[in-house]
Design a protein around this motif. Structure first.
Motif: not given
Ligand SMILES: C[S@@+](CC[C@H](N)C(=O)[O-])C[C@H]1O[C@@H](n2cnc3c(N)ncnc32)[C@H](O)[C@@H]1O
Length: 344
Positions: A91, A303-304
């Motif tokens: 993020p 994924e969160f």
């Molecule tokens: C920028 S998006 C990733 C997009 C991915 N590259 C795609 O093509 O679909 C970031 C994702 O990370 C997740 N996220 C945010 N913080 C997180 C954490 N601490 N641990 C795991 N996932 C997390 C969010 O829910 C979001 O779906």
């Protein structure tokens, strides 16, 4: 809605006393090579998330739901540094409406979060493994400085920076107030102490010399690559490289932040082999997983959001949007010239 960058943060006035305290804190945590990067203590690598929430047959692709900092702490493959490739698209702290994650942390908290997951990802890599980070202008400097803190030139250095690539897209958010943003950084680091994987032959493109000039020199070259082909430039753009928005066939409608499959194909093909173990700590809509699975890699995604994770897993099972083209294409920005250049 696709992810679009916010307007720049305003500079906040900072009193001299606070600056002095900040400098003192930085000085205490300076690593040996002089970069002002904090050293993160990972603590015990032990946690409850040992079983994936979803897995394909034979567990070739696994998806975990949770905070990647906790999940990665639980995985034996992280403790034992078994991953060949890590791709992280975190993020960006742009206050995006992710399903569960709060995307507007105070800056200090966001940076601490960033340094934690970066440290875990470095730990997860095998010696010689590759770590890619997809990150906008806002945070690229902090991440590079942090990683450079682990790049002492002496023997025993933890990392090397291999490439600073740019993903360039044409439809940035329109503004008259500054130049329109049209890029994200793709930072490539390699963990020291092992053989790194580099497969240029799997990602070649048609050289400009061939496509614009029909230049015989590129057809007769002897650099180990096929005639008229070259390793792509470090600025990435072209067909199927656009942001995933509007009626783009790849678009998953519940996702605000998808990367193009062709981007992940370039990363995975060039820096991992079939059968290798690939990690994405921020799975989102599952782009890394779908491409890694389709290319015969083993995959772990975190994924969160439970809902995102389930949709990403379904996507991994259903496969790529379109076949990944095997034939190199040209990214030339000029049409073919009428007069071809003669060989010298
Ligand atoms: C920028 S998006 C990733 C997009 C991915 N590259 C795609 O093509 O679909 C970031 C994702 O990370 C997740 N996220 C945010 N913080 C997180 C954490 N601490 N641990 C795991 N996932 C997390 C969010 O829910 C979001 O779906």
């Amino acid at each position: 809605m696709p992810r679009t960058p916010p307007l720049p943060r305003k500079f906040r006035p900072t009193g001299g006393r606070i600056v002095a305290e900040m400098n003192a804190r930085k000085a205490r945590s300076l690593p040996e090579n002089g970069h002002a990067a904090p050293v993160v203590d990972l603590g015990p690598l032990d946690g409850p998330h040992r079983e994936p929430t979803y897995a394909t047959p034979g567990a070739r692709s696994r998806v975990f739901v949770g905070d990647c900092r906790e999940v990665l702490r639980s995985l034996a493959e992280v403790r034992d540094s078994k991953f060949d490739l890590v791709f992280a698209d975190p993020p960006f702290n742009w206050n995006r409406a992710y399903d569960k994650w709060h995307d507007a942390l105070p800056e200090r908290e966001y940076l601490d979060f960033t340094y934690d997951w970066l440290t875990l990802c470095v730990r997860a890599l095998r010696p010689g493994g590759s770590l890619w980070v997809n990150i906008p202008d806002d945070w690229a400097a902090e991440i590079v400085c942090f990683m450079k803190g682990r790049m002492d030139r002496k023997p025993g250095a933890l990392l090397a920076m291999q490439n600073w690539c740019i993903w360039h897209y044409r439809f940035g958010q329109n503004t008259n107030a500054r130049f329109i943003n049209s890029k994200v950084h793709a930072l490539h680091f390699i963990k020291a102490g092992g053989i790194n994987t580099w497969n240029p032959q799997d990602v070649l493109e048609v050289s400009d010399r061939a496509s614009i000039y029909g230049d015989q020199r590129t057809m007769n070259k002897n650099d180990g690559m096929p005639a008229g082909r070259r390793v792509p430039l470090d600025v990435w753009y072209g067909a199927y490289w656009g942001r995933i928005q509007g009626n783009n066939k790849e678009r998953r409608h519940q996702h605000d932040n998808q990367l193009p499959e062709t981007y992940l194909a370039r990363v995975i093909r060039s820096t991992s082999n079939k059968g290798d173990l690939v990690l994405d700590p921020f799975l989102g809509s599952g782009t890394t997983g779908v491409v890694a699975h389709a290319l015969g890699r083993k995959f772990v995604g975190v994924e969160f959001s439970a809902e995102n994770a389930q949709r990403a897993f379904d996507r991994i099972k259903s496969g790529l949007t379109r076949p990944l083209g095997a034939d190199p294409i040209s990214t030339a920005i000029f049409p073919k010239r009428r007069t071809m250049r003669e060989p010298r």
